[in-house]
Design a protein around this motif. Structure first.
Motif, PDB file in Angstrom:
ATOM      1  N   GLY A  21       0.818  -1.219   0.000  1.00 45.36           N
ATOM      2  CA  GLY A  21       0.000   0.000   0.000  1.00 45.36           C
ATOM      3  C   GLY A  21       0.844   1.258   0.000  1.00 45.36           C
ATOM      4  O   GLY A  21       0.529   2.242  -0.688  1.00 45.36           O
ATOM      5  N   ASP A  41      -3.999   3.450  12.788  1.00 45.01           N
ATOM      6  CA  ASP A  41      -3.640   4.520  13.703  1.00 45.01           C
ATOM      7  C   ASP A  41      -3.480   5.827  12.915  1.00 45.01           C
ATOM      8  O   ASP A  41      -2.607   5.929  12.050  1.00 45.01           O
ATOM      9  CB  ASP A  41      -2.343   4.151  14.432  1.00 45.01           C
ATOM     10  CG  ASP A  41      -1.951   5.205  15.437  1.00 45.01           C
ATOM     11  OD1 ASP A  41      -2.580   5.243  16.503  1.00 45.01           O
ATOM     12  OD2 ASP A  41      -1.047   6.007  15.123  1.00 45.01           O
ATOM     13  N   GLY A  95      -4.997  -5.503   4.112  1.00 44.05           N
ATOM     14  CA  GLY A  95      -5.346  -6.893   4.362  1.00 44.05           C
ATOM     15  C   GLY A  95      -4.459  -7.477   5.445  1.00 44.05           C
ATOM     16  O   GLY A  95      -3.403  -6.925   5.764  1.00 44.05           O
ATOM     17  N   SER A 144      -5.872  -8.499  -4.269  1.00 43.73           N
ATOM     18  CA  SER A 144      -6.230  -9.862  -3.869  1.00 43.73           C
ATOM     19  C   SER A 144      -4.923 -10.607  -3.629  1.00 43.73           C
ATOM     20  O   SER A 144      -4.008 -10.085  -2.989  1.00 43.73           O
ATOM     21  CB  SER A 144      -7.105 -10.510  -4.943  1.00 43.73           C
ATOM     22  OG  SER A 144      -7.408 -11.836  -4.619  1.00 43.73           O
ATOM     23  N   PRO A 189      -0.987 -10.401  -6.205  1.00 40.65           N
ATOM     24  CA  PRO A 189       0.445 -10.528  -5.940  1.00 40.65           C
ATOM     25  C   PRO A 189       0.806 -11.950  -5.537  1.00 40.65           C
ATOM     26  O   PRO A 189       0.001 -12.671  -4.929  1.00 40.65           O
ATOM     27  CB  PRO A 189       0.689  -9.572  -4.764  1.00 40.65           C
ATOM     28  CG  PRO A 189      -0.536  -8.710  -4.682  1.00 40.65           C
ATOM     29  CD  PRO A 189      -1.654  -9.543  -5.211  1.00 40.65           C
ATOM     30  N   ASN A 191       4.505 -13.633  -3.820  1.00 37.77           N
ATOM     31  CA  ASN A 191       5.182 -13.329  -2.553  1.00 37.77           C
ATOM     32  C   ASN A 191       6.009 -12.059  -2.696  1.00 37.77           C
ATOM     33  O   ASN A 191       6.973 -12.033  -3.449  1.00 37.77           O
ATOM     34  CB  ASN A 191       6.044 -14.512  -2.128  1.00 37.77           C
ATOM     35  CG  ASN A 191       5.189 -15.604  -1.513  1.00 37.77           C
ATOM     36  OD1 ASN A 191       4.996 -15.643  -0.308  1.00 37.77           O
ATOM     37  ND2 ASN A 191       4.622 -16.466  -2.351  1.00 37.77           N
TER      38      ASN A 191
END
Ligand code: NAP
Length: 263
Positions: A21, A41, A95, A144, A189, A191
Motif C-alpha cells: 500500500g 492509527d 489486508g 487480492s 500478488p 510473494n
C-alpha cells in the motif's frame, strides 16, 4: 508511462502505511496525484504520509481507518472528496494474513480475516463509488492474492477464502458502474517482500524465493506498477479482470520445471 493526467486524480489507498500500500501511494504521489492513505492509527498514517510527501514532493495525506468499521470507511471517502474536491481512484489494498492451521482455527479467526479482507474491501468500494459517480470517472483496484484465487497454502485456508471472495465480489461489482465508465479490477500478488511477509520468517522467504521462476521475491513497487496501469486512462476498456504479479510462481507444473531439463 501513460498520458493519464495524474495531477487531476484523487486517490485513496487503504493500508497505505507500509508494504504494498505504501508503494502504491508512492507511485501516485510521484506522478502528481493527490493521495489519501489510511492505516488503523491516524497519527501513524499522517506520519507515513508526511514522509512520502517529503520524499516525492507530492500531495499525500494520511488518516485513520479500521476496515471493520463501516462508518469509518464512509468517512474516508468523504474526507478524500472534501480534501481534493473529487475522488477518482480507490486502491482497496489493506489486508491481514495471520497463519492458522484449520484444526486450530476459531470462529473469531474466521470472522476477523473475512471482516478485514473481504467485508472491508466491499465496504471500501461501496463507500467510494458514489463519489466516483459524481466525478464522472473511476478506477477501483483491489489487492487480492494468488493464494485462494489460484493456489492453496496450508495454514492460510481462511485467508485464501477471503482473497477468492474478493474476486467473486469484483465480477459483480464491475458490472454495476460499468455504464459510467468506472472500472473494477484486481491485482494478484505472489510473494512480495513487505513488513507483513517478513514477519513469516527467513525460512519461509527462502522457500518462496526458490519457487519463483524469476528468481526473487516481488518488491512492493512491482505490484504498484500493475495497480498504476489498471488505474490509468489507458486501462479504460479493462474491467472485472485480474492481473497476476508473481514472477511466474503460479506457472510451473512441478518444482522440476523450474530447472532446465537435462537433454
Ligand atoms: P502489510 O505490510 O502487513 O501491510 C498491511 C496494511 O494493511 C498496513 O498498512 C495496515 O495498516 C493495514 N491494515 C491491517 N489491518 C487493517 C484493518 N483492520 N483495517 C485497515 N487497515 C488495516 O501487508 P502487505 O504485505 O503490504 O499486504 C498488502 C495487501 O497485499 C494485503 O491485502 C495482502 O493480503 C496482499 N498480498 C500481499 C502479499 C505479500 O506477499 N506481501 C501477497 C499477496 C497478497 P496499519 O497496521 O497501519 O493499520
Amino acid at each position: 508511462m501513460t498520458s493519464t493526467p495524474w495531477q487531476d486524480r484523487s486517490v485513496v489507498v487503504t493500508g497505505g502505511t507500509r508494504g504494498i500500500g505504501r508503494a502504491i501511494a508512492e507511485f501516485f504521489a510521484r506522478r502528481g496525484a493527490a493521495v489519501l492513505l489510511t492505516g488503523r492509527d491516524a497519527a501513524a498514517a499522517r506520519e507515513v504520509a508526511a514522509g512520502l510527501a517529503g520524499a516525492t514532493g507530492g500531495r499525500v495525506a494520511g488518516t485513520g481507518l479500521d476496515l471493520r468499521d463501516a462508518g469509518a470507511v464512509e468517512e474516508v471517502a468523504a474526507e478524500a472528496e472534501r480534501r481534493h474536491g473529487h475522488l477518482d481512484v480507490l486502491c482497496a489494498n489493506a489486508g491481514i494474513f495471520p497463519e492458522k492451521p484449520l484444526r486450530e482455527m476459531t470462529a473469531a479467526d474466521i470472522d476477523d480475516i473475512l471482516a478485514v479482507n473481504l467485508r472491508g474491501s466491499i465496504l471500501a468500494v461501496r463507500a467510494c463509488l458514489p463519489a466516483m459517480e459524481r466525478a464522472g470517472h473511476g478506477r477501483i483496484v483491489l489487492t487480492s492474492s494468488i493464494t485462494g484465487p489460484t493456489t492453496g497454502y496450508s495454514g492460510w485456508s481462511h485467508y485464501g477464502a477471503s482473497k477468492a471472495g474478493q474476486l467473486g465480489f469484483l465480477r459483480g461489482a464491475s458490472l454495476e458502474p460499468a455504464p459510467l465508465g468506472i472500472t473494477v479490477n484486481a491485482v494478484l500478488p505472489g510473494n512480495v517482500r513487505t513488513e507483513g511477509l517478513e514477519g513469516l520468517g527467513e525460512d519461509y522467504l527462502r522457500k518462496m524465493a526458490a519457487s519463483i521462476p524469476l528468481g526473487r521475491l516481488g518488491e512492493p513497487a512491482d505490484v504498484a506498477q500493475a495497480v498504476g496501469f489498471l488505474a490509468s486512462d489507458e486501462a479504460g476498456f479493462i474491467t472485472g479482470q485480474t492481473l497476476t504479479v508473481d514472477g511466474g510462481q503460479t506457472i510451473p507444473e512441478s518444482l522440476d520445471a523450474l530447472t532446465p531439463a537435462a537433454v
